[in-house]
Design an enzyme around this catalytic site. Sequence first.
Site, PDB file in Angstrom:
ATOM      1  N   ARG A 257       0.847  -1.096   0.099  1.00 44.30           N
ATOM      2  CA  ARG A 257       0.074   0.164  -0.169  1.00 44.30           C
ATOM      3  C   ARG A 257       0.818   1.061  -0.082  1.00 44.30           C
ATOM      4  O   ARG A 257       1.530   1.585   0.781  1.00 44.30           O
ATOM      5  CB  ARG A 257      -0.677   0.017   1.166  1.00 44.30           C
ATOM      6  CG  ARG A 257      -1.411   1.180   1.465  1.00 44.30           C
ATOM      7  CD  ARG A 257      -2.512   1.310   2.437  1.00 44.30           C
ATOM      8  NE  ARG A 257      -2.303   0.930   3.880  1.00 44.30           N
ATOM      9  CZ  ARG A 257      -1.763   1.667   4.901  1.00 44.30           C
ATOM     10  NH1 ARG A 257      -1.325   2.670   4.580  1.00 44.30           N
ATOM     11  NH2 ARG A 257      -1.670   0.924   6.030  1.00 44.30           N
ATOM     12  N   HIS A 261      -3.732   4.420   4.781  1.00 47.55           N
ATOM     13  CA  HIS A 261      -4.664   3.585   4.880  1.00 47.55           C
ATOM     14  C   HIS A 261      -6.143   3.939   4.480  1.00 47.55           C
ATOM     15  O   HIS A 261      -6.527   3.427   3.379  1.00 47.55           O
ATOM     16  CB  HIS A 261      -4.961   3.062   6.384  1.00 47.55           C
ATOM     17  CG  HIS A 261      -6.296   2.313   6.676  1.00 47.55           C
ATOM     18  ND1 HIS A 261      -6.153   0.954   6.232  1.00 47.55           N
ATOM     19  CD2 HIS A 261      -7.345   2.516   7.107  1.00 47.55           C
ATOM     20  CE1 HIS A 261      -7.247   0.625   6.280  1.00 47.55           C
ATOM     21  NE2 HIS A 261      -8.137   1.414   7.071  1.00 47.55           N
ATOM     22  N   TYR A 270       3.562   5.961  11.370  1.00 50.74           N
ATOM     23  CA  TYR A 270       4.048   4.653  11.812  1.00 50.74           C
ATOM     24  C   TYR A 270       4.940   3.925  10.810  1.00 50.74           C
ATOM     25  O   TYR A 270       5.140   2.841  10.946  1.00 50.74           O
ATOM     26  CB  TYR A 270       2.807   3.754  12.013  1.00 50.74           C
ATOM     27  CG  TYR A 270       1.708   3.521  11.042  1.00 50.74           C
ATOM     28  CD1 TYR A 270       1.911   2.759   9.846  1.00 50.74           C
ATOM     29  CD2 TYR A 270       0.642   4.476  10.889  1.00 50.74           C
ATOM     30  CE1 TYR A 270       1.046   2.745   8.908  1.00 50.74           C
ATOM     31  CE2 TYR A 270      -0.364   4.447   9.927  1.00 50.74           C
ATOM     32  CZ  TYR A 270      -0.010   3.438   8.908  1.00 50.74           C
ATOM     33  OH  TYR A 270      -1.206   3.553   7.933  1.00 50.74           O
TER      34      TYR A 270
HETATM   35  C1  LIG Z   1     -14.870  -5.909  11.836  1.00 52.54           C
HETATM   36  C2  LIG Z   1     -13.838  -4.650  11.905  1.00 52.54           C
HETATM   37  N1  LIG Z   1     -13.075  -4.543  12.820  1.00 52.54           N
HETATM   38  C3  LIG Z   1     -12.326  -3.258  12.584  1.00 52.54           C
HETATM   39  C4  LIG Z   1     -12.461  -2.542  11.777  1.00 52.54           C
HETATM   40  C5  LIG Z   1     -11.463  -1.350  11.309  1.00 52.54           C
HETATM   41  N2  LIG Z   1     -10.541  -1.351  10.429  1.00 52.54           N
HETATM   42  C6  LIG Z   1     -10.999  -1.032   9.009  1.00 52.54           C
HETATM   43  S1  LIG Z   1      -9.760  -1.349   7.898  1.00 52.54           S
HETATM   44  C7  LIG Z   1      -8.668  -2.160   9.083  1.00 52.54           C
HETATM   45  C8  LIG Z   1      -7.344  -3.024   8.798  1.00 52.54           C
HETATM   46  C9  LIG Z   1      -7.673  -3.789   7.490  1.00 52.54           C
HETATM   47  O1  LIG Z   1      -6.688  -4.215   7.114  1.00 52.54           O
HETATM   48  P1  LIG Z   1      -6.287  -5.469   5.993  1.00 52.54           P
HETATM   49  O2  LIG Z   1      -7.045  -6.281   6.148  1.00 52.54           O
HETATM   50  O3  LIG Z   1      -4.945  -5.680   5.981  1.00 52.54           O
HETATM   51  O4  LIG Z   1      -6.773  -4.434   4.672  1.00 52.54           O
HETATM   52  P2  LIG Z   1      -5.951  -3.251   4.111  1.00 52.54           P
HETATM   53  O5  LIG Z   1      -6.544  -2.068   4.763  1.00 52.54           O
HETATM   54  O6  LIG Z   1      -4.565  -3.437   4.245  1.00 52.54           O
HETATM   55  O7  LIG Z   1      -6.352  -3.323   2.710  1.00 52.54           O
HETATM   56  C10 LIG Z   1      -9.634  -2.171  10.233  1.00 52.54           C
HETATM   57  C11 LIG Z   1      -8.885  -2.725  11.498  1.00 52.54           C
HETATM   58  C12 LIG Z   1     -13.366  -2.850  10.616  1.00 52.54           C
HETATM   59  N3  LIG Z   1     -13.766  -2.024   9.518  1.00 52.54           N
HETATM   60  N4  LIG Z   1     -14.160  -4.048  10.861  1.00 52.54           N
END
Ligand SMILES: Cc1ncc(C[n+]2csc(CCOP(=O)(O)OP(=O)(O)O)c2C)c(N)n1
Length: 356
Positions: A257, A261, A270
Amino acid sequence: MTGDCQGYSPPPVIAYLDKAGAVLDSIPAELDDRDVLIGLYRAMVLTRTFDQKAVSLQRTGRLGTYASSLGQEAVSVGLGAAMQASDVLLPAFRDHGAMLWRGVTMVEILQYWSGDERGSDFKGPREDFPVAIPVASQTTHAVGVAMAFQLRGEARAAVCVLGDGATSKGDFYEAINACGVWKLPAVFVINNNQWAISEPVSMQTAAPTLAQKAVAAGIDGIRVDGNDVIAVRHVMERALEQARQGRPQVIEALTYRLGDHTTADDARRYRDDAEVSTRWQEEPVLRLRHYLVGRQWWAKTDEEALIREVRAQVDEAAEAYLALPPQPATDMFDYLYAALPPSLAGQRALLEDAHG
Ligand SMILES: Cc1ncc(C[n+]2csc(CCOP(=O)(O)OP(=O)(O)O)c2C)c(N)n1
């Protein structure tokens, strides 16, 4: 990632182009085709241009929080391009490349990120799922979709995209386990962009790879260079063929990425700038362009014409989005149920009286 799991050898990372776009391994003949590769290139450039526009709309207060796909265009476009129209996509929140490829419009995607329910009512791929914001929720939905295909005897597959962080959720393990036991036609593409917000993969799992999580479900786990669109498309096509025959698959696509985020994040808090600069050297759009230029299939004038074309397309979509009338307040009821339960029907009527 490092680590050893009692003699288990992780699958190799499949790639055809190196970081500079030079050939590593002979490209499958059906993909080493000028039109095919230029089609993939154009889709990645469109995705990136759309992404830049969405971020600037958010920065100027005309879009809600937005999740950029900068640097991940090859995973998204590659998997979208490999799917048949009849397959069903269950996207996470960074899969704009696949959604656009399948016919979701830029206006619909912008509507979605502005909180407009109409944005998820795709006019194109009617059966594709809306963006899943609850992390990993789409994995269990994919089981249901794949089970429906199996019960109806349809040669279709459910394609579920998730992040590396999502592989830590119980939903993911449950989903791949069910698919393995029931031999469901599903492909899970893990978009391993190395970060789950501020959590690096090294803090996410002690397993050397994410693909090997498939082993516990008794299904195939594959690794692919997610910045090589040729490899993603090829691996995905093979995986879909397997899945449609009842052999579910897990693919770990290794990418990065490059952006924050979401627009609500500042990754500099970070993450080292040096790491990001290094990863810019590997990004997927430039990689394919180097290959195309090397084959003399692409020139500076082609690039300039493409940039003009996609910018015009994106600007037109943004204008159309900005010109949309606000959604009716009753939309919050109308896109939730096929038939409203009586209690909610009463609330809807009250709202309609108040707001028209
Ligand atoms: C059930 C839930 N818990 C927490 C969140 C908050 N949250 C949004 S994105 C994220 C991290 C996602 O990481 P990843 O699966 O690696 O996807 P990326 O953002 O890297 O594409 C979190 C914890 C959420 N959207 N849904």
